[in-house]
Write a protein that holds these residues in place. Structure first.
Motif, PDB file in Angstrom:
ATOM      1  N   ASN A  28       0.822  -1.221   0.000  1.00 57.12           N
ATOM      2  CA  ASN A  28       0.000   0.000   0.000  1.00 57.12           C
ATOM      3  C   ASN A  28       0.854   1.267   0.000  1.00 57.12           C
ATOM      4  N   GLU A  30       0.791   3.867  -1.754  1.00 60.37           N
ATOM      5  CA  GLU A  30       0.041   5.104  -2.017  1.00 60.37           C
ATOM      6  C   GLU A  30      -0.616   5.672  -0.763  1.00 60.37           C
ATOM      7  N   HIS A  31      -0.691   4.883   0.316  1.00 58.87           N
ATOM      8  CA  HIS A  31      -1.319   5.352   1.545  1.00 58.87           C
ATOM      9  C   HIS A  31      -0.388   6.222   2.391  1.00 58.87           C
ATOM     10  N   LEU A  74       6.101   8.464  -5.396  1.00 66.60           N
ATOM     11  CA  LEU A  74       4.774   8.247  -5.985  1.00 66.60           C
ATOM     12  C   LEU A  74       4.503   9.243  -7.110  1.00 66.60           C
ATOM     13  N   TYR A  78       3.802   7.023 -10.303  1.00 68.42           N
ATOM     14  CA  TYR A  78       2.397   6.666 -10.355  1.00 68.42           C
ATOM     15  C   TYR A  78       1.536   7.691 -11.087  1.00 68.42           C
TER      16      TYR A  78
END
Length: 253
Positions: A28, A30-31, A74, A78
């Motif tokens: 995870n 992106e958290h 990120l 991303y």
């Protein structure tokens, strides 16, 4: 080397508790940009101290620095990601091939010269490193260069008894962990060959101190896309090495 690569390569350096933080972040990432250290500790069922130690293992002063680095990672990786598996896979390998250009040429050429000139070459690689080691052994054989290799525990135990100070020892290990090495080569710890080479993907490998030379390979742990990509990175390195040796042999004719 990007942040996720650094996290993967330090996996063996985390404690059992810190491994919970590792597992959550790998699945995870992106958290992290929106989570406080307390929130992350709660979700991983650990403590803020464990999260802090996790960050410090990676070289950060604290969670704030780690969180900022993750946000930057990120942003770079991303934005508008491709959903095409083939594109992502090929892009990953393209990055690795470009990074291979930055290999330490001096150490690389020393290794090529040592394998070319020495009649007692010993090659070791266990588990995932076994295929690259076998490829190097058979490639050297095709060049009429003698070598001995071990790709499993039993063979490594026998091989260790024959390595001397005058040998060339090449040890492939993704993580550079001391566990397997000390198990099979404990007798060599204080009597390593002058020409000993560690080939690893971990720049922070604990095993580096035991070897005269170290070559750090680039690589992205794309475990979700392939179960053998890290093997292939080492195999590409082996191909580069064999072609360099072949060229050096031709220069001597």
């Amino acid at each position: 080397m990007n942040l996720m690569e650094t996290i993967w390569l330090n996996k063996s350096n985390f404690s059992k508790t810190e491994r919970k933080v590792f597992d959550y972040i790998i699945n995870n990432p992106e958290h992290i940009g929106t989570y406080t250290i307390t929130k992350l500790a709660d979700l991983t069922q650990t403590s803020t101290s464990a999260v802090l130690r996790f960050c410090q293992v990676l070289g950060f002063n604290g969670y704030k620095d780690f969180r900022y680095a993750m946000i930057e990672y990120l942003k770079r990786n991303y934005q508008n990601p491709s959903t095409d598996v083939v594109d992502n896979f090929i892009d990953g390998y393209s990055d690795v091939l470009n990074q291979l250009k930055t290999l330490d040429r001096s150490t690389f050429n020393k290794l090529a010269n040592s394998l070319k000139s020495n009649s007692t070459n010993f090659l070791v690689g266990i588990f995932l490193s076994s295929l690259p080691v076998q490829a190097l052994h058979y490639g050297l054989q095709d060049l009429d260069i003698l070598s001995h290799y071990a790709s499993d525990h039993i063979a490594a135990s026998h091989l260790a008894n024959n390595v001397t100070k005058d040998s060339t020892l090449v040890y492939f290990s993704f993580s550079g962990s001391t566990e397997n090495f000390t198990r099979f080569f404990s007798t060599l710890i204080n009597n390593m060959p002058q020409e000993s080479y560690l080939i690893t993907l971990n720049p922070n490998a604990k095993l580096i101190k035991q070897f005269t030379h170290t070559i750090i390979l680039p690589g992205k742990p794309l475990a979700s896309q392939s179960t053998i990509d890290l093997q292939s990175i080492q195999t590409i390195f082996v191909e580069l090495l064999l072609n360099t040796i072949y060229q050096k042999l031709g220069d001597n004719i």
